[in-house]
Design an enzyme around this catalytic site. Sequence first.
Site, mmCIF file in Angstrom:
data_model
loop_
_atom_site.group_PDB
_atom_site.id
_atom_site.type_symbol
_atom_site.label_atom_id
_atom_site.label_comp_id
_atom_site.label_asym_id
_atom_site.label_seq_id
_atom_site.Cartn_x
_atom_site.Cartn_y
_atom_site.Cartn_z
ATOM 1 N N HIS A 121 3.765 -13.000 -3.916
ATOM 2 C CA HIS A 121 2.433 -13.247 -3.356
ATOM 3 C C HIS A 121 1.398 -13.291 -4.470
ATOM 4 O O HIS A 121 1.514 -12.574 -5.473
ATOM 5 C CB HIS A 121 2.098 -12.135 -2.361
ATOM 6 C CG HIS A 121 0.885 -12.405 -1.531
ATOM 7 N ND1 HIS A 121 -0.350 -11.869 -1.815
ATOM 8 C CD2 HIS A 121 0.723 -13.163 -0.412
ATOM 9 C CE1 HIS A 121 -1.224 -12.271 -0.907
ATOM 10 N NE2 HIS A 121 -0.599 -13.053 -0.049
ATOM 11 N N SER A 129 16.141 -14.275 8.311
ATOM 12 C CA SER A 129 14.698 -14.497 8.184
ATOM 13 C C SER A 129 14.182 -15.212 9.430
ATOM 14 O O SER A 129 14.945 -15.826 10.168
ATOM 15 C CB SER A 129 14.393 -15.343 6.945
ATOM 16 O OG SER A 129 13.015 -15.670 6.885
#
Length: 486
Positions: A203, A406
């Site tokens: 991130h 996921s």
Amino acid sequence: MAACTMTMVEKNAGIEAVIGKFDVNVVFSDPLLPLPEINTVVDLKGQQHAESNQKGKREIGLGRNAVATCFPITEPDDNDESTGDKEAYMASVLARYRKNLLEKTKYNLGYAYNFDFDYGALAPLQHFFINNLGDPFVENNYAVHSRQFEIGVLDWFARLWEIEKNEYWGYVTHCGTEGNFHGILAGRENFPDGILYASGESHYSVFKAARLYRMNCVKVGCLVSGEIDCADLRVKLLANTDKPAILNVNIGTTVKGAVDDLDLVIQTLNECGFSKDRFYIHCDGALFGFMMPFIKRAPKVSFKKPIGSISVSGHKFLGCPMPCGVHLTRLEHINAFSNNVGYLASRDATIMGSRNGHASIFLWYALNRKGYKGFQKEVQKCLGNAHYLKDRLREVGISAMLNELSNTVVFERPQAEEFIKRWQLICEGNIAHVVTMPNVSQEKLDDFIAELVEKRSIWYADQKVQPPCFAAALGSQNCACKLHRI
């Protein structure tokens, strides 16, 4: 004219006190300049748009090129008691805004926010200013707080991530970024000369923290899945064996939803000569860090392993209606940079001083309502819908990838920005993704696929333009171009 007509001067211990009549007209003035005259137009939703100098085009200026509309603030009439029209105006604006929110919420597929919640029972608490300032575990003199809820939330996550109550420290943050800031700061303060290692898929807040803390940061390569490349990590660790290692490990990357192999990262550190007292690992689990403990086959993220901290977002899978997060670290790491603040009667160990006390209550309420079994069912639903979407996309010839375990489905970026904005997709380069959150149903996914297929038939109608090859971004096995289509 003087602001104060002095009538008496008193002296006490060398300090003069001027007592007299206070003239408010000298101190207070009209702080607002007259509003400039701007030609505006009102759209069908009642929003005002400033007309540009060129017909049909909106001027874009630096810093003001994102939002085309605003709700202007107008001053009340001189007569403060005449508020009926003003209240009616504000009510109409808020009503239109609520209608707009309901519409936009229907079409969010790209951002990992859970809109499936109902916090009506907490509405009466909105009348209070609740501030959890200072250390959550230290009492201070401000009594309107929710630390008892905050610590309840922290204890719940401590159990989830397997650390004893007397061994952890943490707090409810304003967002996931703050959790990353705190984790990386703890690593830096415990290893002042340490080097921060983070994969290119990390991130952006991780690299922002490196800039803010003036840390030496080494970017590590990634596999096609988005997972950190431990072979590249090994090379870069061996080049800096004289410096401690501070690592950011992704428990679900933002774009591809990839989970870094924590066990392999720890193994790589050990094989490169980094003992437990020479590295610090922060786990960024913004979305998936909360989901993984409920999946049997998922690798375990636990404080029983040599990690330093974990952070997750509360407004993502958990479904809190305001940005917030939960951050846990080992108690021993906090002593390196916490300080006592006298006027708070508390300890300063957080990134931000004041904290939203309402967020802790919302998180506490959500955890109590759903519990471990409830979240396990929601995780199962999300993963099932992710596989459903991936399979449907491939059935209609669209390149798509889904990392194992996921709920982030990556696929080819739609050509039209209008389509991207309508469905609020997150895009990077030539790929986009959909995150199947608890509020996303298969019916909504069917609507999305149907519209995407219809639009693609227009975008690629003349056969002159073909969807590009996505083998480099998604892997050849996930690419549906002419070359890789089976």
